[in-house]
Design an enzyme around this catalytic site. Structure first.
Site, PDB file in Angstrom:
ATOM      1  N   LYS A  19       0.732  -1.532  -0.193  1.00 20.86           N
ATOM      2  CA  LYS A  19       0.211  -0.122  -0.150  1.00 20.86           C
ATOM      3  C   LYS A  19       0.382   1.296   0.448  1.00 20.86           C
ATOM      4  O   LYS A  19       0.666   2.660  -0.465  1.00 20.86           O
ATOM      5  CB  LYS A  19      -0.823  -0.024   1.089  1.00 20.86           C
ATOM      6  N   ASP A  59      -3.605   7.769   4.998  1.00 24.35           N
ATOM      7  CA  ASP A  59      -3.330   5.666   5.371  1.00 24.35           C
ATOM      8  C   ASP A  59      -3.685   5.198   6.846  1.00 24.35           C
ATOM      9  O   ASP A  59      -4.620   5.820   7.181  1.00 24.35           O
ATOM     10  CB  ASP A  59      -1.653   6.275   5.285  1.00 24.35           C
ATOM     11  N   GLU A  60      -3.832   4.090   6.665  1.00 31.80           N
ATOM     12  CA  GLU A  60      -4.109   2.856   7.471  1.00 31.80           C
ATOM     13  C   GLU A  60      -5.730   3.919   7.375  1.00 31.80           C
ATOM     14  O   GLU A  60      -6.234   4.406   9.505  1.00 31.80           O
ATOM     15  CB  GLU A  60      -3.139   3.451   8.665  1.00 31.80           C
ATOM     16  N   ARG A  66       2.619 -10.862  10.248  1.00 37.32           N
ATOM     17  CA  ARG A  66       4.113  -9.844  10.270  1.00 37.32           C
ATOM     18  C   ARG A  66       5.431 -10.715   9.546  1.00 37.32           C
ATOM     19  O   ARG A  66       6.263 -10.364   9.330  1.00 37.32           O
ATOM     20  CB  ARG A  66       4.443  -9.163  11.626  1.00 37.32           C
TER      21      ARG A  66
END
Length: 773
Positions: free
Chosen positions: A36, A224-225, A626
């Site tokens: 992203k 973002d986010e 992760r």
DNA sequence: GATGAGCGGATTTTT
DNA sequence: TCCGCTCATC
């Protein structure tokens, strides 16, 4: 050739679509590891190069400094030679708001030198307000009042608005405190984190001219986010845009893990309904993890109801299986994790590519101790921040009062540190005098030719006063910022006061001050005069400040808005410990997800509310995704928490991972027949399977627990005829040391050995982890 | 105004 | 178990 043509091979078709769709509202649902940041940065470069959009027309907002910096740096690289020019505004929500407030806060009584109060300063301000109000003995827990006020602010509600909304007596109390708090903060020329957002929103809402000016300027807004935005951020966004603004939000609803802090997952879930013509683009190709890891992640997250459907896929292979280890107790777990980490590092993994995650920071301790024991360098992200250490906060408070003479909290912190013999009563006296004079606290003090207090505090007051008097002119004189601080420290004799009392603690403090000074030096070297935000605002106070003052203002703001994850950048040869929350946005070759136990993860407190349980599940998803190559899931059969021993059952998330991607490498489950605990264990397990027995009693009856456990079965051993090891073999294990094999049995592709270790008892270990002696 | 005993409480925390 | 805060004492 256009920028996009030149770079189109660097993007997959979905990414390309997201970059290319520059008009109108766009929602990019970017799965974990789907690139992203690449989309965001290429989109910015595409706008600049191919559409000749002016720099200042683009605003990109992130949540963390780290994300902002990363985006900034990557855009800079894309721009190449042209980057001598200014870059678009890429910044955190809070910095953007702080800048708007510095420029236009005059319209609501804030000058450009306001300070930002941290959590503890906010809390003492709340306490002060409660004392001031002298409100009988109602529910006056400052903490809960503070969080209530915070919730209101996050919803965009001002003190005046909530007064009519109060439904309970507690609400009423909070509303009154809120009002006082607001006026006290204004008097101190201070704001808190939530105020930054709330006041920026209010400025826009109350000042159409301002709003129009910024709307004209920002033609392209990127966020973002987005899954982590809260109500006030959403409202602010609505104020920032008009029908012509091209807004692009990027996020992943599956990684929304800050609901408890007011983030509204609905913002992203309903974006396409709120913005009617919004185009939704899903990025589902993952460039980070192996197939097995993605499979595990998908199985965990698919149990959630409230989500946009999406499935991550990868072109890379299945990779290794996910390793599951159940250890006897928490110390064994730490020993196993650290031992494995060490083994992998010896085999060539870079230490900074190894991460250990846990649900609560307090769990870091066991791993720390083990690392010290096994001599494995580590660092901890989270927990204590550098800028929250006492000595650093003291120095910052001195700087704050130099910048902002009205800063009451800074006054309280500095007046008697180092000790000047001025206690609580004197402080209240001084504050009282200053308040009734109408002067900012430090100016009132400077104006006193005669000390207002008697006794031993007299001399101290005089010293403090002359320090302020010096500071007043020092801030506006020319000279370096570093020199200002050095001179300040000399005058207040802070270092001397620490040296006067030699102790290990004070040695550390002196060391921290040195570290602080080098941070200051670095700051000054990289400092640039701020550019003017928007057009000049007639209502803003005069902005003719000395360079030192500007540096001071910038430095304090940066320090207030900084966080821990920011320190992650200085790569070093250490394994990293952090909470699952802190791990969001990061990636590592090897990840250990530890304490995978009911009551800890998911946390017992999240169990009585379905939406919070879903959030825990997302947190687990974040953890799993992760890992690039190796993922370990560990738990302890028996764990010491708050002094008592608990027998937690395995986390439900473990059960959600399909067995075919798992391999059990150690199994010391307490219900294993070959392994017997103290006779009490089975009884205890029924009584308190959760770490938090109170919460558990409400949410999960013991009977249910038992049922659930019986269908939890990792142990799929089948007896086989030939083994590499047999009873009596002497072996060595990287974390448990030397031992003697008791029994060998088949487990998946490997064999499982029951071994007696010297001093560490009986354990089950996979054969591949031991060596013959 | 500084110091210690005793008690209660103890997630996560981009800013 | 351990830490921080309150309150009582010198």
């Amino acid at each position: 050739m256009s920028f996009l043509e030149k770079h189109s091979t660097e993007l997959n078709s979905k990414q390309l679509e997201a970059v290319r769709t520059v008009d109108g509202p766009v929602l990019v649902l970017a799965g974990a590891g789907s690139g992203k940041t690449r989309v965001l940065t290429y989109r910015i470069a595409h706008l600049l190069f191919d559409y000749r959009v002016p720099m200042h027309s683009i605003l990109a907002m992130t949540f963390s400094n780290k994300a902002a910096r990363e985006m900034h740096d990557r855009v800079k690289v894309l721009l190449g030679d042209q980057s001598t020019a200014r870059l678009p505004w890429i910044s955190t929500f809070h910095s953007v708001c702080a800048r708007i407030l510095r420029a236009h806060g005059g319209r609501m009584g804030y000058g450009s030198d306001f300070v930002i109060y941290d959590e503890s300063e906010q809390l003492s301000m709340i306490k002060t307000c409660i004392e001031k109000l002298e409100m009988g003995e109602r529910d006056l827990d400052p903490q809960s009042i503070h969080s209530k006020i915070g919730n209101w602010k996050n919803d965009g509600k001002t003190a005046d608005e909530v007064a009519d909304l109060a439904v309970s007596s507690f609400d009423e109390t909070c509303a009154i405190v809120y009002k006082t708090y607001t006026s006290q903060m204004l008097a101190a020329q201070a704001v808190d984190f939530d105020d930054l957002l709330l006041y920026a929103y209010k400025l826009f809402k109350d000042n159409p001219d301002l709003k129009l000016m910024y709307q004209e300027q920002w033609k392209y807004i990127l966020i973002d986010e987005f899954q982590d935005t809260n109500e006030i951020q959403y409202k602010l966004l609505k104020e920032m845009i008009n029908p012509d603004t091209n807004i692009c939000v990027v996020g992943d609803d599956d990684q929304s893990i800050y609901g408890w802090r007011g983030a509204k997952i609905e913002n992203i879930l309903q974006f396409d309904q709120q913005f009617k013509k919004a185009k939704v683009i899903k990025l589902e190709q993952n460039y980070r993890s192996t197939g097995n890891i993605l499979k595990a992640a998908a199985s965990v997250i698919s149990k959630n109801q409230m989500r946009h459907e999406k499935t991550l896929w990868t072109e890379s292979g299945e990779g290794q299986k996910i390793r599951m280890a159940t250890l006897g107790d928490d110390r064994d777990e730490a020993a196993f994790v650290v031992g494995e980490a060490k083994r992998l590092i010896k085999a060539g993994t870079r230490a900074d590519q190894v991460a250990i995650f846990y649900r609560v920071n307090s769990l870091s301790r066991g791993f720390e101790e083990e690392c010290l024991k096994q001599r494995l360098p580590y660092r901890i992200i989270g927990g204590f921040r550098f800028y929250e250490r006492k000595e650093i906060k003291d120095i910052l408070a001195y700087l704050k009062i130099l910048l902002n003479p009205a800063d009451v909290m800074a006054f309280r912190r500095t007046i008697n540190t180092p000790l000047r013999g001025i206690g609580k009563t004197s402080i209240e006296k001084i504050e009282g005098f200053a308040a009734s004079s109408g002067l900012p606290i430090s100016q009132w003090i400077i104006a006193q030719q005669v000390a207002p207090i008697t006794g031993k505090g007299r001399e101290g007051f005089k010293n403090y006063r002359s320090f302020l008097e010096w500071g007043q002119q020092a801030v506006d004189s020319t000279g370096s910022f570093v020199d200002l601080i050095v001179e300040m420290l000399r005058r207040i004799k802070y270092i001397e006061s620490l040296e006067a009392e030699p102790s290990e603690e004070n040695t550390d403090r002196l060391e921290n001050i040195r570290e602080f000074m080098s941070a200051v030096q670095e700051f000054e070297e990289n400092w640039n005069p701020p550019e003017v935000t928007g057009a000049a605002d007639a209502a803003a106070p005069s902005s003719s400040s000395s360079e030192t003052r500007q540096k001071l203002r910038d430095f304090l703001e940066r320090v207030s808005l900084i966080s821990d994850v920011d320190q992650l950048d200085d790569v070093s040869d250490q394994v990293t410990f952090m909470s699952f929350h802190a791990a969001k946005g990061l990636e590592f070759h090897v990840c250990f997800m530890t304490a995978m136990e009911e009551g800890l993860f998911p946390s017992a407190r999240s169990l009585d509310d379905y939406s919070r349980t879903e959030e825990e599940r997302r947190l687990c998803y974040v953890g799993v995704t992760r890992a690039r190559e190796k993922l370990y899931l560990t738990r302890a059969s028996r764990r010491r928490t708050f002094g008592s021993i608990n027998f937690n059952i395995p986390s439900r998330f473990l059960k959600d991972i399909p067995p075919e991607v798992l391999e059990t490498v150690v199994d010391e489950s307490f219900d294993d027949d070959s392994y017997s605990y103290e006779s009490a264990s089975r009884f205890n397990r029924q009584k308190s399977s959760f770490g938090y027995s109170k919460a558990k009693a409400r949410s999960a009856p013991a009977q249910q627990t038992q049922e659930w456990m019986s269908d939890f079965d990792f142990d799929q051993r089948v007896e086989e005829e030939r083994f590499t090891y047999q009873k009596g073999d002497r072996i060595a294990h990287p974390s448990f040391g030397d031992g003697i094999v008791q029994r060998a049995e088949r487990m998946g592709e490997d064999e499982c050995l029951t071994i007696v270790f010297a001093g560490r008892g009986v354990k089950k270990v996979l054969a591949k982890f031991v060596t013959k002696r």
